[in-house]
Design an enzyme around this catalytic site. Structure first.
Site, PDB file in Angstrom:
ATOM      1  N   SER A 143       0.816  -1.216   0.000  1.00 53.72           N
ATOM      2  CA  SER A 143       0.000   0.000   0.000  1.00 53.72           C
ATOM      3  C   SER A 143       0.848   1.265   0.000  1.00 53.72           C
ATOM      4  O   SER A 143       0.535   2.241  -0.689  1.00 53.72           O
ATOM      5  CB  SER A 143      -0.940   0.005   1.207  1.00 53.72           C
ATOM      6  N   HIS A 162       0.339   4.565   4.579  1.00 50.66           N
ATOM      7  CA  HIS A 162      -0.195   5.167   3.356  1.00 50.66           C
ATOM      8  C   HIS A 162       0.339   6.584   3.157  1.00 50.66           C
ATOM      9  O   HIS A 162       0.809   6.941   2.069  1.00 50.66           O
ATOM     10  CB  HIS A 162      -1.723   5.195   3.417  1.00 50.66           C
TER      11      HIS A 162
END
Length: 536
Positions: free
Chosen positions: A308, A359
Site C-alpha cells: 500500500s 499510506h
C-alpha cells in the site's frame, strides 16, 4: 443582360481573395499556440474546427467555422447544431455547464437581418446546460468582431489582417497551424511514452508468488508466518533487523488485501512507469514503499505488511507530475487520480485496520522520489538537489525518532507482541528478559496484561514466588481476570496452601462459571481440605 448581384460578386471575390481562409487558420493558431487550446475535432472539409482547454474549467470550447453566409435563418440552424454538438461534448467531459464560443468567418454578413440572432446566447433546450455565444467576423467589420470576441473570451484578441491574401499564403498559414498542433500533441504524448510497464507487472507477479508461499508455510494471516517472512515488526527492527523496512512491501495479509493492492498497482503502475521510465519507477516504488514502512514503524506498533505504501507512492509521483505539468495533468488523468486518492484516504481513516501512517508515508515518499529523479531526458539539478536534501533529512530524522523508542524498551503493544512470539516458540528466557526489562523501565504504566504474561513465563521457568507476586499485582490492577485467580490457585496448591488455593479457584469459577476446569479445581481442593479446615 444578366444582373450583377451581391451574391455573384461574393463568388468572384472569393476566387481572387483568400483572406477569410487565412484568418480562419490564423485564429486557430492564436488559440493553439498562445492560449493553450488543443484540437478536438477538425471536419473533413477543414472548414470547421473545435478546440478545447480542459485543464481550465472556466475556459469555453471554441468552434471556428469558415463559411460564406447568405441568409440568417441558415445561421440560426447552424447555431442550433453547434449547441447540440456542444451538449455531446459537455456530457463526455462531465462538465456541469458548458460555454461554446462560436466564431463565424465570412466575407459578408447575411443579406437579411441577423444581428438579433447574435445579441443573446443560444441555450440548448434540453437541460439548459450548454450555452452558445456566437460572433461574426466579416471583411468590413473585423475591428468590431474582434472587440465582441474579446468580450466573450475575456481576453484581448487582435490580429492584423491585410486587405488581400493569396491561396499560397492561406495554405502556408494552414500548414503552420496544423504542424504546431501536431508538434504540441506529439511533445505531450512523448511524456507518456518513456517506458513500458515492465516492473509494474514484475511486482504484481512477485506479490502473488510470495502470497502463495505464505499460504503454504502457515497462512498469510498467521502472525508467526508473517514475522518469519519479514513483516514490519517493531521489536525485531529495534534489535537490528533493518531489512524489515523493505520486505513488508512484498507481503500481504489475506487474499482480499492482495487482490486490492494488485488491482491498484495494475491501474496506477503503468501510468507512472510510462511517465517516469523503468529505472525511475523502480526507485520511486521502492523508496515510497520503504518510506511507508518507516512511517508505520514510527506511528504504529502493530505488525503490518503490504504494498500500500508503494502504491500510494505512485499517487505521490503523479502529484509531482501535476506540479511540473499542471495543465497536462488536469487535462488528462488529473480529475480521476485526485478522486481515487481522496476516496482511498477517506476509506483509510474510516477503517480501523488500515495502516494510515504507512499510506501517508508512502504518498510523501513517492512525491519526494519523483522530485529526486525528475523526468527522463529532463534535468533540473537545483530542484533535484533540493528534493534529495529534504528526503535525506526526513528519512534520517524519522529513523532517529523511531529508534529512540527502543532505548526505553519500546511501547507496550510491541513489547507484548514480541514476548508472545517468543512464548509461541517456547523461548521463555528471551520473553522473560524482554518483559522484565519493560517492567523495570515502565513499572508505573505497565498493564495487567504485561504482569500476567510475565507470571505465565515465570511459572514455565519455575519461578513461582515471582509469579505469585506478579499475579497479585495483576489482581490489583484488574480484579475481574479469572485466569489470574486460577493460576494463583495452582501456585498455592503447589505450596500446599489449600485454603488460599480454594479461595482463588472459587473466585475464578465465580467470574467464569462456564469454565469446567475451574469448577473441577474447586471440587478437587474441597476434597483435599480436611474437615476441620471447612469451618475456618
Amino acid at each position: 443582360m444578366k444582373k450583377f448581384t451581391r451574391q455573384s460578386y461574393k463568388k468572384v471575390v472569393w476566387v481572387l481573395n483568400f483572406k477569410e481562409d487565412y484568418l480562419f487558420w490564423k485564429l486557430a493558431d492564436f488559440f493553439i499556440s498562445e492560449q493553450g487550446y488543443r484540437m478536438i475535432q477538425l471536419f473533413e472539409n477543414q472548414k470547421e474546427l473545435w478546440l478545447e482547454k480542459l485543464e481550465n474549467k472556466k475556459a469555453p470550447i471554441v468552434r471556428l467555422l469558415r463559411i460564406d453566409l447568405d441568409w440568417s435563418n441558415s445561421m440560426q440552424r447552424d447555431i442550433e447544431f453547434t449547441a447540440s454538438n456542444g451538449e455531446k461534448i459537455r456530457k463526455q467531459i462531465g462538465h456541469g455547464e458548458l460555454l461554446v464560443v462560436n466564431i463565424y468567418i465570412s466575407q459578408f454578413p447575411p443579406v437579411d437581418d441577423y444581428e438579433y440572432r447574435l445579441e443573446s446566447p443560444f441555450v440548448f433546450p434540453q437541460g439548459k446546460k450548454t450555452i452558445v455565444s456566437s460572433v461574426l467576423l466579416t471583411s468590413d467589420q473585423y475591428e468590431t468582431g474582434f472587440k465582441v470576441l474579446s468580450e466573450r473570451l475575456e481576453k484581448e484578441v487582435s490580429i492584423q489582417i491585410h486587405s488581400e491574401y493569396s491561396e499560397q499564403e492561406a495554405a502556408l498559414q494552414k500548414k503552420t497551424t496544423l504542424e504546431s498542433a501536431i508538434q504540441k500533441a506529439k511533445k505531450e504524448n512523448e511524456i507518456f511514452t518513456n517506458g513500458k510497464p515492465l516492473f509494474t507487472y514484475f511486482f504484481m507477479i512477485i506479490q502473488v508468488v510470495v502470497f502463495l508461499i505464505l499460504e503454504l508455510q502457515g497462512g498469510s494471516t498467521n502472525t508467526s508466518t508473517l514475522i518469519k517472512f519479514g513483516a514490519k515488526f517493531n521489536p525485531y527492527i529495534y534489535e537490528g533487523e533493518w531489512w524489515r523496512f523493505i520486505t513488508p512491501i512484498f507481503l500481504h495479509i489475506g487474499f482480499l488485501h492482495l487482490a486490492m493492492n494488485t488491482l491498484a498497482l495494475y491501474f496506477l503502475g503503468p501510468a507512472v512507469e510510462r511517465i517516469f521510465g523503468n529505472t525511475r519507477f523502480l526507485f520511486i516504488y521502492l523508496f515510497a514503499g520503504i518510506s511507508g514502512v518507516i512511517a508505520s514503524f514510527i506511528f504504529s506498533p502493530n505488525i503490518s505488511a503490504g504494498a500500500s505504501g508503494a502504491i500510494f507512492g505512485c499517487f505521490g509521483a503523479l502529484l509531482y507530475f501535476a506540479l511540473i505539468y499542471p495543465k497536462l495533468f488536469f487535462r488528462t488523468m488529473g480529475p480521476s487520480v485526485i478522486t481515487v486518492l481522496v476516496f482511498n484516504l477517506i476509506f483509510g481513516f474510516t477503517v480501523s485496520i488500515v495502516d494510515n501512517a504507512g499510506h501517508l508515508g508512502g504518498l510523501a515518499g513517492g512525491f519526494l522520489a519523483a522530485g529526486i529523479m525528475h523526468f527522463p531526458k529532463k534535468k533540473k539539478p537545483l530542484l533535484q538537489s533540493l528534493f534529495l536534501f529534504v528526503s535525506a533529512a526526513v528519512i534520517y530524522g524519522s529513523l532517529v525518532y523511531g529508534f529512540q523508542n527502543s532505548e526505553s524498551g519500546g511501547n507496550e503493544s510491541s513489547t507484548m507482541m514480541l514476548a508472545q512470539e517468543y512464548i509461541k516458540q517456547e523461548n521463555y528466557e528471551q520473553a522473560y528478559d524482554i518483559l522484565t526489562k519493560y517492567v523495570e523501565n515502565s513499572s508505573k504504566t505497565s498493564s495487567a496484561e504485561v504482569y500476567f504474561a510475565l507470571s505465565f513465563i515465570e511459572i514455565k521457568m519455575g519461578l513461582l514466588d515471582d509469579a505469585k507476586s506478579h499475579l497479585l499485582q495483576v489482581i490489583k490492577l484488574d480484579s475481574d481476570l479469572p485466569e489470574a485467580y486460577y493460576n494463583l490457585s495452582l501456585i498455592y496448591l503447589e505450596e500446599n496452601d489449600l485454603l488460599n488455593a480454594r479461595e482463588n479457584a472459587e473466585k475464578a469459577a465465580e467470574l467464569k462459571p462456564d469454565q469446567q476446569e475451574y469448577a473441577d479445581l474447586v471440587q478437587e481442593l474441597t476434597r483435599l481440605l480436611p474437615p476441620s479446615a471447612e469451618g475456618e
